[in-house]
Write a protein that holds these residues in place. Structure first.
Motif, mmCIF file in Angstrom:
data_model
loop_
_atom_site.group_PDB
_atom_site.id
_atom_site.type_symbol
_atom_site.label_atom_id
_atom_site.label_comp_id
_atom_site.label_asym_id
_atom_site.label_seq_id
_atom_site.Cartn_x
_atom_site.Cartn_y
_atom_site.Cartn_z
ATOM 1 N N MET A 1 0.943 -1.182 -0.020
ATOM 2 C CA MET A 1 -0.042 -0.018 0.006
ATOM 3 C C MET A 1 0.900 1.344 -0.051
ATOM 4 S SD MET A 1 -2.934 -1.255 2.647
ATOM 5 C CE MET A 1 -4.150 -0.203 1.965
ATOM 6 N N LEU A 2 0.982 1.976 -1.210
ATOM 7 C CA LEU A 2 1.551 3.311 -1.309
ATOM 8 C C LEU A 2 0.808 4.237 -0.581
ATOM 9 C CD1 LEU A 2 4.223 4.622 -2.278
ATOM 10 C CD2 LEU A 2 2.847 5.269 -4.058
ATOM 11 N N VAL A 3 1.218 4.989 0.638
ATOM 12 C CA VAL A 3 0.325 5.672 1.241
ATOM 13 C C VAL A 3 0.950 7.194 1.401
ATOM 14 C CG1 VAL A 3 -0.539 4.079 3.059
ATOM 15 C CG2 VAL A 3 1.457 5.223 3.402
ATOM 16 N N GLU A 4 0.275 8.160 1.779
ATOM 17 C CA GLU A 4 0.714 9.757 1.541
ATOM 18 C C GLU A 4 1.621 10.117 2.630
ATOM 19 O OE1 GLU A 4 -1.185 14.032 0.845
ATOM 20 O OE2 GLU A 4 -1.852 12.269 0.077
ATOM 21 N N GLY A 5 1.654 9.283 3.933
ATOM 22 C CA GLY A 5 2.348 9.993 4.920
ATOM 23 C C GLY A 5 2.121 8.993 6.312
ATOM 24 N N GLN A 6 2.724 9.610 7.346
ATOM 25 C CA GLN A 6 2.601 8.700 8.596
ATOM 26 C C GLN A 6 1.244 8.339 9.097
ATOM 27 O OE1 GLN A 6 5.450 11.172 11.253
ATOM 28 N NE2 GLN A 6 7.122 10.049 10.569
ATOM 29 N N THR A 7 0.228 9.295 8.767
ATOM 30 C CA THR A 7 -1.001 9.308 9.227
ATOM 31 C C THR A 7 -1.694 7.963 8.655
ATOM 32 O OG1 THR A 7 -1.156 11.697 9.660
ATOM 33 C CG2 THR A 7 -2.991 10.247 9.532
ATOM 34 N N GLU A 8 -1.676 7.821 7.462
ATOM 35 C CA GLU A 8 -2.235 6.765 6.549
ATOM 36 C C GLU A 8 -1.354 5.614 6.868
ATOM 37 O OE1 GLU A 8 -3.148 10.655 4.630
ATOM 38 O OE2 GLU A 8 -1.105 9.877 5.460
ATOM 39 N N GLU A 9 -0.192 5.583 7.155
ATOM 40 C CA GLU A 9 0.656 4.433 7.681
ATOM 41 C C GLU A 9 -0.054 3.959 8.995
ATOM 42 O OE1 GLU A 9 5.379 3.373 8.157
ATOM 43 O OE2 GLU A 9 4.610 5.027 8.918
ATOM 44 N N PHE A 28 1.195 -3.980 3.896
ATOM 45 C CA PHE A 28 2.410 -3.243 4.040
ATOM 46 C C PHE A 28 2.340 -1.960 3.572
ATOM 47 C CE2 PHE A 28 3.123 -8.005 3.642
ATOM 48 C CZ PHE A 28 3.741 -8.115 4.748
ATOM 49 N N PRO A 29 2.020 -0.947 4.494
ATOM 50 C CA PRO A 29 2.025 0.458 4.162
ATOM 51 C C PRO A 29 3.663 0.942 3.849
ATOM 52 C CG PRO A 29 1.793 0.389 6.302
ATOM 53 C CD PRO A 29 1.857 -1.128 5.952
ATOM 54 N N THR A 30 3.714 1.505 2.468
ATOM 55 C CA THR A 30 5.050 2.204 2.251
ATOM 56 C C THR A 30 4.698 3.914 2.139
ATOM 57 O OG1 THR A 30 5.676 0.308 1.072
ATOM 58 C CG2 THR A 30 6.932 2.389 0.386
ATOM 59 N N ILE A 31 5.536 4.626 2.540
ATOM 60 C CA ILE A 31 5.125 5.999 2.601
ATOM 61 C C ILE A 31 5.776 6.563 1.234
ATOM 62 C CG2 ILE A 31 5.427 8.362 3.779
ATOM 63 C CD1 ILE A 31 5.582 6.949 6.306
ATOM 64 N N LEU A 32 5.090 7.358 0.396
ATOM 65 C CA LEU A 32 5.648 7.962 -0.715
ATOM 66 C C LEU A 32 6.878 8.725 -0.447
ATOM 67 C CD1 LEU A 32 4.574 8.799 -3.416
ATOM 68 C CD2 LEU A 32 3.617 10.877 -2.565
#
Length: 215
Positions: A1-9, A28-32
């Protein structure tokens, strides 16, 4: 999951992972990445231009054994994002679906790609329950004010205007609101199902993830 930032992570880890892991689906969230540097850690978070978003997507899509999805705010997407400059003058939902489809085509329409853009930003989800969000700040006495500042709009209908986006309305009522601190906590306390009930575009994304989990 490509997410915008720490909040979304944090949202993915705290709210979505506990729902999907029992089904055998691991998120698995990955921050942009916003800037690559020669030495030291790269800068993370936010969409500064589409080229960086596409580069991160391309890297993730190389792993053909995984489904790739995104959790990026529709609000603030740069104009060079596919579909942004020819969005239909219909509902916000139609506009965001148009951009999601354009991004999907731009990266080659791989079967294992499931783009999702939040209408209009993550903070909209926090309007799913004014009482709980106010209690997290904490300022429970301002729950009615938070309800009023939404202007009778459903969470995903709160617009993308620079001055009246969901995050700006939250800050209007709660000047001490911190996205990375209060956002994921409020979303976790509200719970996934109440958020889905009030946010149909978000719900359709979760439904697609569930369909994958069941396949």
């Amino acid at each position: 999951m490509l997410v915008e930032g720490q909040t979304e992570e944090r949202f993915v880890k705290d709210v979505l992972c506990p729902v999907f892991e029992p089904r055998g689906v691991y998120l698995f969230p990955t921050i942009l990445t916003t800037k690559v540097v020669k030495s030291g850690p790269n800068f993370k978070g936010g969409v500064t231009n589409y080229a960086k978003l596409r580069a991160d997507l391309s890297k993730l899509l190389l792993d053909t054994g995984a489904v790739v999805t995104t959790m990026i705010d529709d609000y603030g997407l740069p104009d060079d994002t596919p579909g942004m400059l020819d969005r239909p003058a219909a509902t916000a939902r139609h506009r965001v679906l148009h951009v999601e489809a354009a991004i999907y085509r731009d990266v080659g329409s791989p079967q294992h790609f499931m783009p999702f853009l939040a209408l209009h930003e993550f903070e909209a989800l926090l309007f799913a329950d004014h009482e709980i969000t106010a209690s997290v700040i904490p300022a429970r006495e301002k729950a009615a004010e938070l309800f009023a500042v939404a202007g009778g709009l459903a969470p995903e209908e709160i617009n993308e205007n620079r001055e009246t986006a969901p995050s700006k309305r939250l800050k209007q009522v709660f000047p001490s609101f911190k996205k990375t601190l209060h956002g994921p906590t409020a979303a976790k306390r509200i719970g996934l199902e109440p958020i889905r009930a009030r946010c149909p575009h978000f719900d359709s994304w979760i439904t697609r993830l569930e369909q994958f989990a069941a396949s």
